[in-house]
Design a protein around this motif. Structure first.
Motif, PDB file in Angstrom:
ATOM      1  N   PRO A   1      -0.936  36.050  -9.894  1.00 22.54           N
ATOM      2  CA  PRO A   1       0.342  36.749  -9.957  1.00 22.54           C
ATOM      3  C   PRO A   1       0.247  37.442 -11.340  1.00 22.54           C
ATOM      4  CG  PRO A   1       0.569  35.161  -8.840  1.00 22.54           C
ATOM      5  CD  PRO A   1      -0.695  34.945  -9.194  1.00 22.54           C
ATOM      6  N   THR A   2       0.054  36.454 -12.501  1.00 19.89           N
ATOM      7  CA  THR A   2       0.216  36.974 -13.671  1.00 19.89           C
ATOM      8  C   THR A   2      -0.306  38.176 -13.952  1.00 19.89           C
ATOM      9  OG1 THR A   2      -1.513  35.372 -14.372  1.00 19.89           O
ATOM     10  CG2 THR A   2       0.632  34.571 -14.788  1.00 19.89           C
TER      11      THR A   2
ATOM     12  N   ASN B   1       2.136  39.297   0.236  1.00 21.12           N
ATOM     13  CA  ASN B   1       1.658  38.108  -0.558  1.00 21.12           C
ATOM     14  C   ASN B   1       0.480  38.078  -1.093  1.00 21.12           C
ATOM     15  OD1 ASN B   1       4.185  36.926  -0.475  1.00 21.12           O
ATOM     16  ND2 ASN B   1       3.848  36.042   1.408  1.00 21.12           N
TER      17      ASN B   1
ATOM     18  N   ILE C   1      -0.019  35.691  -4.415  1.00 25.11           N
ATOM     19  CA  ILE C   1       0.535  34.835  -4.014  1.00 25.11           C
ATOM     20  C   ILE C   1      -0.538  33.997  -3.236  1.00 25.11           C
ATOM     21  CG2 ILE C   1       2.420  33.422  -2.694  1.00 25.11           C
ATOM     22  CD1 ILE C   1       3.339  34.496  -5.153  1.00 25.11           C
TER      23      ILE C   1
ATOM     24  N   GLU D   1      16.474  39.265 -17.478  1.00 26.94           N
ATOM     25  CA  GLU D   1      15.509  38.963 -18.548  1.00 26.94           C
ATOM     26  C   GLU D   1      14.430  38.201 -18.348  1.00 26.94           C
ATOM     27  OE1 GLU D   1      18.949  37.871 -21.987  1.00 26.94           O
ATOM     28  OE2 GLU D   1      17.964  36.317 -20.927  1.00 26.94           O
ATOM     29  N   LEU D   2      14.264  37.473 -16.985  1.00 24.36           N
ATOM     30  CA  LEU D   2      12.978  37.096 -16.840  1.00 24.36           C
ATOM     31  C   LEU D   2      12.047  37.884 -16.021  1.00 24.36           C
ATOM     32  CD1 LEU D   2      13.430  33.165 -15.584  1.00 24.36           C
ATOM     33  CD2 LEU D   2      12.427  34.198 -17.891  1.00 24.36           C
TER      34      LEU D   2
ATOM     35  N   PHE E   1      16.749  33.415  -9.209  1.00 21.02           N
ATOM     36  CA  PHE E   1      16.989  32.131  -9.734  1.00 21.02           C
ATOM     37  C   PHE E   1      18.422  31.482  -9.946  1.00 21.02           C
ATOM     38  CE2 PHE E   1      13.579  34.077 -12.195  1.00 21.02           C
ATOM     39  CZ  PHE E   1      12.429  33.393 -11.674  1.00 21.02           C
TER      40      PHE E   1
ATOM     41  N   VAL F   1       1.191  41.216 -12.208  1.00 25.33           N
ATOM     42  CA  VAL F   1       2.534  41.627 -12.792  1.00 25.33           C
ATOM     43  C   VAL F   1       2.185  42.368 -13.866  1.00 25.33           C
ATOM     44  CG1 VAL F   1       4.628  41.105 -13.518  1.00 25.33           C
ATOM     45  CG2 VAL F   1       3.821  39.924 -11.561  1.00 25.33           C
TER      46      VAL F   1
ATOM     47  N   ARG G   1      15.632  42.933 -11.133  1.00 32.02           N
ATOM     48  CA  ARG G   1      14.764  41.909 -11.941  1.00 32.02           C
ATOM     49  C   ARG G   1      13.417  42.645 -11.789  1.00 32.02           C
ATOM     50  NH1 ARG G   1      14.000  36.036  -9.349  1.00 32.02           N
ATOM     51  NH2 ARG G   1      12.938  37.235  -7.915  1.00 32.02           N
TER      52      ARG G   1
ATOM     53  N   SER H   1       0.533  40.423  -3.968  1.00 35.16           N
ATOM     54  CA  SER H   1       0.995  40.256  -5.359  1.00 35.16           C
ATOM     55  C   SER H   1       0.398  39.113  -5.771  1.00 35.16           C
ATOM     56  CB  SER H   1       2.425  40.168  -5.050  1.00 35.16           C
ATOM     57  OG  SER H   1       2.661  39.399  -3.983  1.00 35.16           O
TER      58      SER H   1
ATOM     59  N   HIS I   1       6.657  43.036  -7.020  1.00 36.38           N
ATOM     60  CA  HIS I   1       6.979  42.511  -5.529  1.00 36.38           C
ATOM     61  C   HIS I   1       8.321  42.099  -5.482  1.00 36.38           C
ATOM     62  CE1 HIS I   1       5.879  39.903  -1.919  1.00 36.38           C
ATOM     63  NE2 HIS I   1       6.826  40.616  -1.669  1.00 36.38           N
TER      64      HIS I   1
ATOM     65  N   SER J   1      11.686  40.719 -17.178  1.00 38.38           N
ATOM     66  CA  SER J   1      10.558  41.239 -18.357  1.00 38.38           C
ATOM     67  C   SER J   1       9.865  40.162 -18.912  1.00 38.38           C
ATOM     68  CB  SER J   1      11.463  42.078 -19.182  1.00 38.38           C
ATOM     69  OG  SER J   1      12.509  41.286 -19.662  1.00 38.38           O
ATOM     70  N   TYR J   2       9.831  38.929 -18.467  1.00 38.63           N
ATOM     71  CA  TYR J   2       8.944  37.927 -18.876  1.00 38.63           C
ATOM     72  C   TYR J   2       7.411  38.037 -19.232  1.00 38.63           C
ATOM     73  CZ  TYR J   2       6.899  33.189 -19.024  1.00 38.63           C
ATOM     74  OH  TYR J   2       5.978  31.939 -19.440  1.00 38.63           O
ATOM     75  N   ARG J   3       6.822  38.829 -18.335  1.00 42.91           N
ATOM     76  CA  ARG J   3       5.444  39.065 -18.515  1.00 42.91           C
ATOM     77  C   ARG J   3       5.202  40.644 -18.797  1.00 42.91           C
ATOM     78  NH1 ARG J   3       1.283  36.026 -18.966  1.00 42.91           N
ATOM     79  NH2 ARG J   3       2.489  34.409 -17.985  1.00 42.91           N
TER      80      ARG J   3
ATOM     81  N   ARG K   1      14.756  35.249  -3.453  1.00 36.73           N
ATOM     82  CA  ARG K   1      14.081  34.584  -4.562  1.00 36.73           C
ATOM     83  C   ARG K   1      14.677  34.480  -5.892  1.00 36.73           C
ATOM     84  NH1 ARG K   1      11.342  30.666  -1.706  1.00 36.73           N
ATOM     85  NH2 ARG K   1      10.237  31.726   0.193  1.00 36.73           N
TER      86      ARG K   1
END
Lengths: 240, 290
Positions: free
Chosen positions: A77-78, A52, A57, A105-106, A95, A81, A153, A55, A87, A108-110, A93
């Motif tokens: 974390p943003t 944690n 957190i 898809e999420l 969704f 990543v 993911r 990454s 991580h 590859s959000y960042r 975890r």
């Protein structure tokens, strides 16, 4: 891709914990390009705390974490990543209300958004089951499928380093076998993996090197093959 | 018993009023579903948006329908800043804090409005909105037809955006799994603020649709917030389709209640429906069983 042997992750003197409680008391750890490194330790040794903090957190109390030469200790974390350290947490975890596809898809959000379509296909070829269940809500998947989804993911973000936190936890023996085989395959494709596990024998079988965390400090470290023969490790973790 | 035409008119009128309730309730249910914040400031913020619409028309001559994007955008910005600066900072997690913060916010806004705008009711006279439109046997004021169509269009657009866009998916993701969201690099606080902002933007849109046929005073938010809370509980807290069904149901119940029982007693239908739903289906019509 970094050349083999180049440092990917360098952790120096990391101190971290929760509130006033120090869990990690000066951890040093290193991971080089092309490696699978196993991080072993019993419950409460500080494995999750370490993850944690890696990454973002939590923020470490002191020490340095360098990822691809960049200092990331205490970064959000943003940013971590974005740099390519992904991580996959213990407990998956995922969704639960989103579909399998939306979960991916999420991933590859960042990072990795440009190659989303290609990576979706790649993940579906690694985990055909996820491809079949693309439109199903993630919360309705079995534990093993959720673990696949969590890893899938993570892969969607095109990680330079993937932290897998207890990926075999709660899986049937057959799935555990598959999981470790998968880690080996991903590594063969060039992915660096920090494998955090309680499953000592299998972790040591696929890792290049390993660290043993005890009471918030590294108690043992070295090539996985050597650690597998270490009498102290065999006594405390394998009951031999 | 009134004739069929009158009943039909009552239902259509109720649906038209319900569309705006839907919009107000969608904002409330979005904020609750994502942030777990019961936004007691909802009515006051609606009232502010109604004043914004009023002043844009009265001082600058901007048609309320043309003002909709501006008011909704301004409401979004206000919501975003309010969440970042006040609500999110103090409310986090604790129910009693959430109550104090959002209720406190509403008291401050109401009294500021009373101080700045006085307690007088204000109306705007948008001539083209008063014209009647013919629908078969019915005549409806244009304002109601526009409100109905626009509210539905906005809800559809919002629903589509929530389903398709990355930010929409992130909003749905953080609602249930914040840690997982952080680990894929979602800036959770930003997404929270965006969600609150969108909830308030719905109020901005509702204000523009309401003003041509409604009045505004510092207390006019209260009437709507009560209806909105009923709608959200009726439909199921946090449920998007629930807000839709609940809003229309409340609109029709209110309208038919007024028709059958008279203006004074009409509102009782809402309370009766509310109590029945709580008794028979406490999770609401579309609520998830937890």
């Amino acid at each position: 891709m970094a050349e083999p042997g180049a440092p990917i992750l360098e952790v120096r003197g990391l101190r971290a914990g929760y509130g006033a409680v120090e869990v990690l008391r000066g951890v040093d750890l290193e991971l080089r390009a092309g490696e699978v490194v196993a991080l072993l330790g019993s419950n409460g040794a500080g494995k999750s705390t370490l993850n944690n903090n890696l990454s973002g957190i939590y923020r470490p109390f002191a020490g340095s974490i360098r990822f691809l030469g960049e200092e990331i200790a205490g970064a959000p974390p943003t940013r971590i990543v974005e740099a390519g350290l992904v991580h996959v947490p213990e407990g998956r975890r995922v969704f639960p209300d989103l579909t399998v596809r939306e979960n991916l898809e999420l991933g590859s959000y960042r990072r990795g958004r440009a190659a989303r379509a290609r990576n979706l296909e790649r993940v579906a070829s690694i985990f055909p089951r996820l491809g079949e269940r693309a439109r199903q809500a993630a919360g309705t998947l079995s534990g093993g499928e959720q673990q696949m989804l969590a890893i899938g993911r993570g892969l969607m973000g095109e990680p330079r380093l993937l932290i897998l936190d207890e990926p075999s936890l709660g899986l049937s023996p057959l799935l555990v076998e598959e999981m470790f085989a998968l880690v080996g395959r991903l590594n063969a494709d060039g992915l660096c993996v920090l494998l955090v596990e309680q499953n000592v024998v299998q972790s040591l079988a696929i890792a290049h090197r390993a660290y043993v965390l005890e009471h918030g400090a590294i108690a043992l470290s070295g090539p996985a093959a050597e650690l597998a023969r270490d009498p102290a490790l065999r006594r405390s973790y394998l009951g031999l | 018993m009134p004739s069929f035409d009158i009943l039909l008119a009552g239902i259509v009128n109720g649906l038209a009023a319900g569309a705006v309730y839907v919009l107000v309730a969608v904002g409330l249910t979005l904020i609750y579903g994502v942030l777990h914040i019961v936004n007691f400031a909802h009515g006051s913020l609606l009232m502010l948006a109604m004043y914004a619409t009023y002043f844009l028309f009265a001082k600058a001559g901007v048609d309320p329908y043309a003002a909709l994007p501006v008011v909704a955008g301004g409401a979004f910005a206000l919501g975003y800043v309010l969440y970042r600066g006040v609500v999110g900072r103090f409310a986090h997690g604790k129910d009693e804090n959430i109550l104090l913060i959002t209720l406190g916010l509403s008291i401050v806004i109401d009294n500021l409005a009373l101080f700045l705008f006085t307690g007088d009711t204000q109306t705007i006279d948008v001539a083209h909105a008063q014209r009647m439109v013919e629908f078969g046997p019915l005549f409806l004021p244009r304002a109601k037809v526009i409100a109905f169509a626009a509210a539905l269009a906005i809800c559809a657009a919002l629903g589509l955006w929530m389903a398709r866009s990355d930010t929409g998916k992130a909003i749905r993701a953080v609602a249930k799994e914040r840690q997982g969201a952080r680990l894929v690099g979602i800036d959770v606080d930003h997404v929270f603020a965006v969600s609150y902002g969108i909830g308030i933007a719905c109020l901005g849109a509702a204000a523009c649709l309401l003003m041509p046929s409604f009045y505004v005073s510092p207390s006019s938010g209260h009437a709507f917030v009560l209806i909105a809370f009923t709608t959200v509980v009726l439909g199921g807290m946090g449920s998007f389709p629930g807000a839709l069904a609940g809003g229309f149901a409340i609109g029709v119940i209110e309208s038919l209640g007024g028709l059958l029982l008279g203006e004074q007693l009409g509102q009782i239908g809402i309370s009766l429906a509310f109590i029945l739903v709580l008794l028979l289906r406490p999770t609401g019509l579309f609520g998830a069983r937890r």
